[in-house]
Design a protein around this motif. Structure first.
Motif, PDB file in Angstrom:
ATOM      1  N   LYS A  94       2.918   1.861  -3.863  1.00 37.16           N
ATOM      2  CA  LYS A  94       2.100   1.709  -5.018  1.00 37.16           C
ATOM      3  C   LYS A  94       2.893   2.733  -5.742  1.00 37.16           C
ATOM      4  O   LYS A  94       2.577   2.760  -7.462  1.00 37.16           O
ATOM      5  CB  LYS A  94       0.843   1.998  -4.731  1.00 37.16           C
ATOM      6  N   ASN A  95       3.464   4.308  -5.798  1.00 37.76           N
ATOM      7  CA  ASN A  95       4.096   4.418  -6.697  1.00 37.76           C
ATOM      8  C   ASN A  95       5.234   4.428  -6.703  1.00 37.76           C
ATOM      9  O   ASN A  95       6.010   5.318  -7.169  1.00 37.76           O
ATOM     10  CB  ASN A  95       4.020   6.197  -5.844  1.00 37.76           C
ATOM     11  N   SER A 127       0.787  -1.479   0.006  1.00 42.20           N
ATOM     12  CA  SER A 127       0.112   0.356   0.210  1.00 42.20           C
ATOM     13  C   SER A 127       0.528   1.120   0.108  1.00 42.20           C
ATOM     14  O   SER A 127       0.520   2.444  -0.100  1.00 42.20           O
ATOM     15  CB  SER A 127      -0.707   0.356   1.396  1.00 42.20           C
TER      16      SER A 127
END
Length: 76
Positions: A23-24, A20
């Motif tokens: 994610k980037n 989580s």
């Protein structure tokens, strides 16, 4: 705030980043790892050498100071 722990895996130290929070991040990019004096860890994307595919003279700039004569106490 999420937390994690370091763990030893062979001759490396591993830190797990929850998906989580990652994610980037690009999983196909190689990162440079940097730690500072406070123990902060930074992941810096490694860039390709921009000069690798350059044509000879592509990054050349004319010396605009070549014809300038000393005007004061400069060492000539």
């Amino acid at each position: 705030m999420l937390t994690t722990k370091l763990r030893k895996q062979g001759s490396s130290v591993v830190v797990t980043i929850p998906a989580s929070e990652a994610k980037n991040l690009d999983m196909n990019v190689e990162y440079i790892v940097r730690t500072d004096k406070n123990g902060n860890i930074s992941l810096i994307p490694k860039l390709d050498n921009p000069f690798k595919k350059a044509e000879p003279g592509e990054y050349y700039e004319k010396d605009v100071w070549a014809d300038m004569k000393p005007a004061g106490k400069e060492v000539w």
